[in-house]
Design an enzyme around this catalytic site. Sequence first.
Site, short mmCIF file in Angstrom:
data_model
loop_
_atom_site.label_atom_id
_atom_site.label_comp_id
_atom_site.label_asym_id
_atom_site.label_seq_id
_atom_site.Cartn_x
_atom_site.Cartn_y
_atom_site.Cartn_z
N ASP A 240 -2.37 6.70 -5.28
CA ASP A 240 -2.58 5.59 -4.35
C ASP A 240 -2.72 4.27 -5.08
O ASP A 240 -3.52 4.16 -6.01
CB ASP A 240 -3.83 5.88 -3.52
CG ASP A 240 -4.12 4.80 -2.49
OD1 ASP A 240 -3.17 4.16 -2.03
OD2 ASP A 240 -5.29 4.61 -2.15
N ASP B 190 0.83 -1.19 0.00
CA ASP B 190 0.00 0.00 0.00
C ASP B 190 0.87 1.25 0.00
O ASP B 190 1.59 1.50 0.96
CB ASP B 190 -0.90 -0.01 1.23
CG ASP B 190 -1.90 1.14 1.25
OD1 ASP B 190 -2.12 1.74 0.19
OD2 ASP B 190 -2.45 1.43 2.32
#
Length: 479
Positions: free
Chosen positions: A334, A89
């Site tokens: 992201d 992530d």
Amino acid sequence: MASPLFLLVIITFFSSSEISPSYSVLVLPLSHSISDTQFNTTHLLLKSSAARSATRFRRHRQVSLPLSPGSDYTLSLSVGSQTISLYMDTGSDVVWLPCHPFECILCEGKYSRSSITNPGPLNLTSATPVGCKSTACSAVHSAVPSSDLCAMAKCPLETIEISDCKSFHCPPFYYAYGDGSFVAKLYEDTFSIPKSRPPLKLPKFTFGCANSALGEPIGVAGFGRGVLSLPAQLANKSPDIGNYFSYCLVSHGFDPTRVHRPSPLVLGRYEEKSRNALTQSLVLYSYTPMLDNPKHPYFYCVGLESLSIGKRRIQAPRSLKRVDGRGNGGMVVDSGTTFTMLPKMFYNSVVSEFANQLGSAHRRASQVEERTGLSPCFYGNHGEKFLRNVPELAFHFVANSTVAMPRKNYFYEFFDGDAKRKVGCLMFMDGGDEADSDGGPAGLLGNYQQQGFEVAYDLEEKRVGFARRKCASLWDTLN
């Protein structure tokens, strides 16, 4: 969130034949698999992906915590003598893993164990607890003074006064994600990439060990900008591969049968040694600077100047172009969110212009919009190729950086079984009214829009680059 219902990518590590023992470059394969155990229709898949994107984005705008962990990519790391798979992530800045005994509340149906090679939890045998006076302890507790941390760890006053609290462990820390949370303790152990040649080992790697979690059955390898992220700790050992990384996501269109090659994740800079007649020209990145965020320092924030739809250029609000002194504004790049999120007024302008240019030739699919959470959606006309009428779209970032999107990155076509015809939807989402939020980033660039690009994170130059690529061919080239 952590779930088998979305795109899942398993990462295993190896080094290419041209990598030296100094680890100037490491190449990692990302393998795609999409579970349809609960999403037996495209509508349900899109609806859940849209809802998850919105939850993730709105949560990180409200609290000073990392974005929720990505359910799209996992990487395998060895901790001591054991191997575990963690979600990768770029929106979080700490590495944590589930440890025995482990209790996960409301985790039923979050993922399929058959989709994760080594889901854990682990038995820690060689790990050492981190002390309350360490910089790592202060970092994970958002820079709380060591004296306060030692008091939280119930260190006696007399030892705090003489700074002699080495034997007291860092207190547990709490993290909240989009629809889950966990409590963990800090440890140090040797992390390694098991299949690299020669094996890459990171001694005294700092990570969180969680014995309880809410909706988070899988740990996370944070790739954000924080000092405890995997790239930051990797940079301490090998700056060449820790200060620069990139990934190139093979386009999937929610169809696993379309993916025939892994998606490469590259740690370090590389140069293509050979080119054939079709690839003689150098691939040039379109770079835009990272914006420092005092409230969310782990985010990869960039500035968005405008967005083009066809020949019409729509100026972005000021909040998307910069980050103010309170950490509000900017656009987060992201890896863990599916769809791009835009502020409400800007989103409405984009939707309106897109509908004006496409709506004259196609009927609006309002029922599909309700069932998927996406808008606008249109029915295709019989006997024609749908994409011919879809306007071109490009992002214009700060520093004259333009990223033209391939149409499949922003307009998704599928067959609507109810209407018995093809339908297409714009793959952006309403990020909500900024006036109603408590601040934070104004927008987010999701991983669906990043497909077919090599996205590079240059931590030394503090910039993010985009290069249009054939990601499957790049995998072959690097190997």
